[in-house]
Design a protein around this motif. Sequence first.
Motif, PDB file in Angstrom:
ATOM      1  N   GLY A 279       0.800  -1.224   0.000  1.00 53.16           N
ATOM      2  CA  GLY A 279       0.000   0.000   0.000  1.00 53.16           C
ATOM      3  C   GLY A 279       0.824   1.260   0.000  1.00 53.16           C
ATOM      4  O   GLY A 279       0.502   2.234   0.679  1.00 53.16           O
TER       5      GLY A 279
ATOM      6  N   TRP B  58     -14.344  -8.118  -8.416  1.00 48.73           N
ATOM      7  CA  TRP B  58     -13.568  -7.196  -7.593  1.00 48.73           C
ATOM      8  C   TRP B  58     -12.865  -6.199  -8.503  1.00 48.73           C
ATOM      9  O   TRP B  58     -12.350  -6.561  -9.555  1.00 48.73           O
ATOM     10  CB  TRP B  58     -12.567  -7.956  -6.731  1.00 48.73           C
TER      11      TRP B  58
ATOM     12  N   ARG C 202      -5.422  -4.344  -1.842  1.00 48.97           N
ATOM     13  CA  ARG C 202      -6.399  -3.267  -1.745  1.00 48.97           C
ATOM     14  C   ARG C 202      -5.971  -2.098  -2.616  1.00 48.97           C
ATOM     15  O   ARG C 202      -4.782  -1.897  -2.906  1.00 48.97           O
ATOM     16  CB  ARG C 202      -6.543  -2.801  -0.298  1.00 48.97           C
TER      17      ARG C 202
ATOM     18  N   THR D 284     -11.374  -2.490  -1.277  1.00 50.70           N
ATOM     19  CA  THR D 284     -10.989  -1.568  -0.215  1.00 50.70           C
ATOM     20  C   THR D 284     -10.092  -2.238   0.822  1.00 50.70           C
ATOM     21  O   THR D 284      -9.469  -1.552   1.626  1.00 50.70           O
ATOM     22  CB  THR D 284     -12.230  -1.009   0.489  1.00 50.70           C
ATOM     23  N   GLU D 285     -10.020  -3.561   0.796  1.00 55.82           N
ATOM     24  CA  GLU D 285      -9.154  -4.324   1.683  1.00 55.82           C
ATOM     25  C   GLU D 285      -8.474  -5.433   0.893  1.00 55.82           C
ATOM     26  O   GLU D 285      -9.015  -5.929  -0.099  1.00 55.82           O
ATOM     27  CB  GLU D 285      -9.946  -4.946   2.840  1.00 55.82           C
ATOM     28  N   THR D 286      -7.299  -5.834   1.336  1.00 53.05           N
ATOM     29  CA  THR D 286      -6.605  -6.957   0.711  1.00 53.05           C
ATOM     30  C   THR D 286      -7.396  -8.240   0.931  1.00 53.05           C
ATOM     31  O   THR D 286      -7.908  -8.488   2.020  1.00 53.05           O
ATOM     32  CB  THR D 286      -5.193  -7.100   1.292  1.00 53.05           C
ATOM     33  N   ARG D 287      -7.499  -9.060  -0.109  1.00 50.48           N
ATOM     34  CA  ARG D 287      -8.257 -10.294  -0.038  1.00 50.48           C
ATOM     35  C   ARG D 287      -7.431 -11.452  -0.569  1.00 50.48           C
ATOM     36  O   ARG D 287      -6.629 -11.286  -1.504  1.00 50.48           O
ATOM     37  CB  ARG D 287      -9.542 -10.205  -0.870  1.00 50.48           C
TER      38      ARG D 287
END
Length: 362
Positions: free
Chosen positions: A57, A252, A286, A308-311
């Motif tokens: 990030g 996504w 993300r 919006t978040e790492t998956r």
Amino acid sequence: MNGEVKVPRHPSRAATVVRAVRDPAPGAEPVAIVGMACRYPGGISSPERLWEFVSEGRYGIGGLVREALAPGPRQRRMLLAATREALARARIPAAVLAGGRTGMFSGVTSGSDREGGSVYSYLPGLAADMAVERSSSLVAMHRAGQALRRGDCALALVGGIADTGIGVLVMARLSDARRNGHAILALVRSSAVNQDGTSRGPSQKWVIRQALGSAGLSTRDIDVAEGLGDPVELRALLATYGQGRAGGEPLWLGSIKPNIGHTQAACGIAGVLKMVQAMRCGVLPRTLDVAAAPDRADWSAGGVELLTETRAWPAGDHPRRAAVSSFGVCGTNAHVILEQAPAPDAHPSTTAFPPHTVLTAA
């Protein structure tokens, strides 16, 4: 576009890598990505470094690559250095380029002074520049895939180059990559290009559907899209990939642009590099600074959600697949569908070569 130049063949150990394709007819065979290299803001000097940058990030907006890319000879030297590195990573001797069976496709900014020819024009073979602003490198990738499937070339280099970044891919038909023992990083299942004309929204939907149709895939076969451009692009994604996903995972949506800025003619390849690394690592990183994005489209119109978040990106009932878009300000749209590399063959070829660095610029 440069025609093929007759030059003496390099010794056979190099020429083996780019043996002529026996079946030049167009078909559904995927194209393999076998080598990559890049330079982007924030000190990003390799695909691995780019992945670290994105997955952690981090920001690198506003800077130029370390050696500012001026049009002309210096631009060629930078592209040459990245090309040499991409070939070395693919374990292909750079001397193979002397054989004239390599296609060289570069995405450049429209204002670049290319001295009357392609930035690859010092090499024999098929060479062409695409100057359609931000879509340039994905259009170059599309043209490279077409040339490989037709048999116009047996190996393809795709470069995206601007003063804000540079990326290079080495591509080959899947059958050739397997026969020559190359490590396959990812597949290009299909790609499509069109022009907006006076109607931007429908054209962006059409180019997505064209790429899906060429690959024989449905919208649910794609896990993630890399792009996150203007509201027109968002609406096109919602109207295509966002449909037919009831009861399943959403599409996504992410973008590398908040990490490194808009790298102009090199931005499409930046998205490809990010998605290739994401598929190999099984992670969807993300996307930074997307808090305001939901206000830019009607998200209830389709099953699309922002990263919006790492998956985690687990292997499901189909290979990991990603779509990468470049919908350009000049009206040219390009869309590429990537797929994770297939499992290695049980009995791989043993004809891979050690890297060489004998390529020199004119």
